[in-house]
Motif scaffolding. Sequence first.
Motif, mmCIF file in Angstrom:
data_model
loop_
_atom_site.group_PDB
_atom_site.id
_atom_site.type_symbol
_atom_site.label_atom_id
_atom_site.label_comp_id
_atom_site.label_asym_id
_atom_site.label_seq_id
_atom_site.Cartn_x
_atom_site.Cartn_y
_atom_site.Cartn_z
ATOM 1 N N ILE A 146 0.851 -1.197 0.000
ATOM 2 C CA ILE A 146 0.000 0.000 0.000
ATOM 3 C C ILE A 146 0.881 1.239 0.000
ATOM 4 N N LEU A 147 0.599 2.165 -0.932
ATOM 5 C CA LEU A 147 1.363 3.400 -1.056
ATOM 6 C C LEU A 147 0.669 4.519 -0.289
ATOM 7 N N LYS A 148 1.409 5.166 0.596
ATOM 8 C CA LYS A 148 0.885 6.303 1.352
ATOM 9 C C LYS A 148 1.728 7.536 1.041
ATOM 10 N N VAL A 149 1.142 8.724 1.235
ATOM 11 C CA VAL A 149 1.765 9.962 0.774
ATOM 12 C C VAL A 149 1.886 10.966 1.916
ATOM 13 N N ILE A 150 3.102 11.514 2.097
ATOM 14 C CA ILE A 150 3.302 12.629 3.023
ATOM 15 C C ILE A 150 2.775 13.891 2.350
ATOM 16 N N PRO A 151 1.782 14.561 2.916
ATOM 17 C CA PRO A 151 1.216 15.737 2.243
ATOM 18 C C PRO A 151 2.129 16.958 2.344
ATOM 19 N N MET A 152 1.826 17.968 1.529
ATOM 20 C CA MET A 152 2.574 19.219 1.506
ATOM 21 C C MET A 152 1.658 20.363 1.895
ATOM 22 N N ASN A 153 2.261 21.526 2.196
ATOM 23 C CA ASN A 153 1.471 22.707 2.518
ATOM 24 C C ASN A 153 1.611 23.768 1.429
ATOM 25 N N GLU A 154 1.000 24.924 1.647
ATOM 26 C CA GLU A 154 0.970 25.977 0.635
ATOM 27 C C GLU A 154 2.353 26.533 0.323
ATOM 28 N N GLU A 155 3.285 26.402 1.262
ATOM 29 C CA GLU A 155 4.638 26.880 1.026
ATOM 30 C C GLU A 155 5.457 25.897 0.192
ATOM 31 N N GLY A 156 4.899 24.721 -0.049
ATOM 32 C CA GLY A 156 5.639 23.705 -0.783
ATOM 33 C C GLY A 156 6.567 22.908 0.103
ATOM 34 N N ALA A 157 6.259 22.844 1.401
ATOM 35 C CA ALA A 157 7.038 22.061 2.352
ATOM 36 C C ALA A 157 6.218 20.868 2.827
ATOM 37 N N LEU A 158 6.901 19.799 3.208
ATOM 38 C CA LEU A 158 6.204 18.610 3.694
ATOM 39 C C LEU A 158 5.652 18.844 5.095
ATOM 40 N N ILE A 159 4.504 18.258 5.361
ATOM 41 C CA ILE A 159 3.881 18.337 6.689
ATOM 42 C C ILE A 159 4.403 17.162 7.510
ATOM 43 N N MET A 160 5.408 17.429 8.326
ATOM 44 C CA MET A 160 6.110 16.345 9.004
ATOM 45 C C MET A 160 5.278 15.677 10.086
ATOM 46 N N SER A 161 4.320 16.391 10.660
ATOM 47 C CA SER A 161 3.440 15.746 11.641
ATOM 48 C C SER A 161 2.610 14.654 10.974
ATOM 49 N N ALA A 162 2.246 14.871 9.718
ATOM 50 C CA ALA A 162 1.506 13.855 8.971
ATOM 51 C C ALA A 162 2.400 12.643 8.688
ATOM 52 N N TYR A 163 3.680 12.897 8.423
ATOM 53 C CA TYR A 163 4.633 11.791 8.234
ATOM 54 C C TYR A 163 4.707 10.937 9.482
ATOM 55 N N ASP A 164 4.776 11.586 10.644
ATOM 56 C CA ASP A 164 4.819 10.840 11.897
ATOM 57 C C ASP A 164 3.614 9.914 12.025
ATOM 58 N N ALA A 165 2.452 10.418 11.617
ATOM 59 C CA ALA A 165 1.223 9.625 11.735
ATOM 60 C C ALA A 165 1.186 8.463 10.751
ATOM 61 N N LEU A 166 1.867 8.590 9.627
ATOM 62 C CA LEU A 166 1.866 7.523 8.624
ATOM 63 C C LEU A 166 2.768 6.355 9.013
ATOM 64 N N LEU A 167 3.817 6.630 9.754
ATOM 65 C CA LEU A 167 4.785 5.584 10.092
ATOM 66 C C LEU A 167 4.187 4.564 11.055
ATOM 67 N N SER A 168 4.490 3.298 10.799
ATOM 68 C CA SER A 168 4.051 2.221 11.689
ATOM 69 C C SER A 168 4.929 1.005 11.458
ATOM 70 N N GLU A 169 4.652 -0.050 12.201
ATOM 71 C CA GLU A 169 5.428 -1.281 12.016
ATOM 72 C C GLU A 169 5.179 -1.907 10.647
ATOM 73 N N LYS A 170 4.135 -1.457 9.947
ATOM 74 C CA LYS A 170 3.857 -1.946 8.602
ATOM 75 C C LYS A 170 4.728 -1.247 7.542
ATOM 76 N N THR A 171 5.336 -0.123 7.905
ATOM 77 C CA THR A 171 6.130 0.652 6.944
ATOM 78 C C THR A 171 7.427 -0.080 6.629
ATOM 79 N N LYS A 172 7.644 -0.350 5.377
ATOM 80 C CA LYS A 172 8.849 -1.080 4.951
ATOM 81 C C LYS A 172 9.824 -0.216 4.161
ATOM 82 N N LEU A 173 9.303 0.795 3.480
ATOM 83 C CA LEU A 173 10.137 1.656 2.630
ATOM 84 C C LEU A 173 9.620 3.087 2.676
#
Length: 412
Positions: A146-173
């Motif tokens: 399953i492919l998941k995406v780190i979202p971006m904001n209006e400044e064109g920067a990644l929303i790192m809090s969203a990245y934290d929420a995506l990570l889990s023991e299922k994350t392989k890459l």
Amino acid sequence: MSTVIQNMPFDVDEIRKDFPILKREVNGYPLVYFDNAATSQTPQQVIDVIVDYYSNYNANIHRGVHTLSQEATDAYEQARVKIQKHFNADKSHEIIFTSGTTHGINLVANGFTAILQEGDEIIVSALEHHSNIVPWQMLCERTGAILKVIPMNEEGALIMSAYDALLSEKTKLVFCNHISNALGTINPIEEIITKAHMVGAAVLIDGAQACPHVKPNVKELDVDFYVASAHKMCGPTGVGVLYGKEEWLQKLPPYQGGGEMIAEVTFEKTTYAGLPHKFEAGTPNICGGIAFGAALDYINKIGFQAIQDYEHKLLAYATEKLLQIDGLKIYGTSANKTSVISFNIDGIHPYDIGTIIDKLGIAVRTGHHCAQPIMDYFNIPGTIRASFAFYNTTEEIDRFVEAVVKAKNMLL
């Protein structure tokens, strides 16, 4: 034997003399080349290496007993060591020659077909080039991951809090570009790598846009895979590099079969060669690899700190000048960015601006820059992208801004 390269004083006028193409005219005007994010220009020092190879020792490499083959092999493997030292990899066999960044990404994606299982998760950022999206989508189709995406904001920067929420023991890459080709955003790859490793995931960083501006230290980053292309770094097209940690490269199966990547072949069974040859099937771009090494020599002689300092001045100067144009909007306003400006002017298609200023001798890129999800986020068809290199000047920026104003007045 490698040599210590002493940085030379930064003098843009002297540097420009190294690039023959900067002397030409386009449509009767001196060339202003602001499409460096697509392909950088090549200095005479690298061109001379290419000519020397084909003039004096053009031959196939490895296993040849004759003098030309041995000379070509030595030069090619010396280039591999230069690349190893440039990226601060532990071992030269962790450096795999590829045809470019896209090849390196596909090599890794293909290898993980044998590792991922249905329900595993992989994470990509919203700022990626298509080359760092499509191979992973294909991997998911093959494996059920399953492919998941780190979202971006209006400044064109990644929303790192969203990245934290995506990570889990299922994350392989996890895959992320070091710098966005479309916006110039410098991503926090150190944080991305560290957090991925905390859940046991491997990380691939697309360094195609970063390597002309910064000198990645793969050991300090502790990155599992890092990919780049020579043609972004004053080298030739058709050659690039995949750095991979030895333990990961040992796990991945060969990407292609053929000569060079084998230890022994019978009709019953084939055994594969060790690293790096396991991933280098067939006759490589020998001259390209040697010239890649020469390009690294050239830019290291200038010095990356000098390059960064100068390009930052170009970025600040161009940003200030462009924002004086009514109706102009810049996309990608992160505080941490490199010398790329993507912009539009209200009511004008970016292609029309690019076409007109080309008539004035100015080369920029228009379109979605192989980063269509970014354009979809901003709800635009594309942008005008001006990307600067260390051989550009503020005088060229002045000409560019004047040309944009002229195009705007013609089109509105």
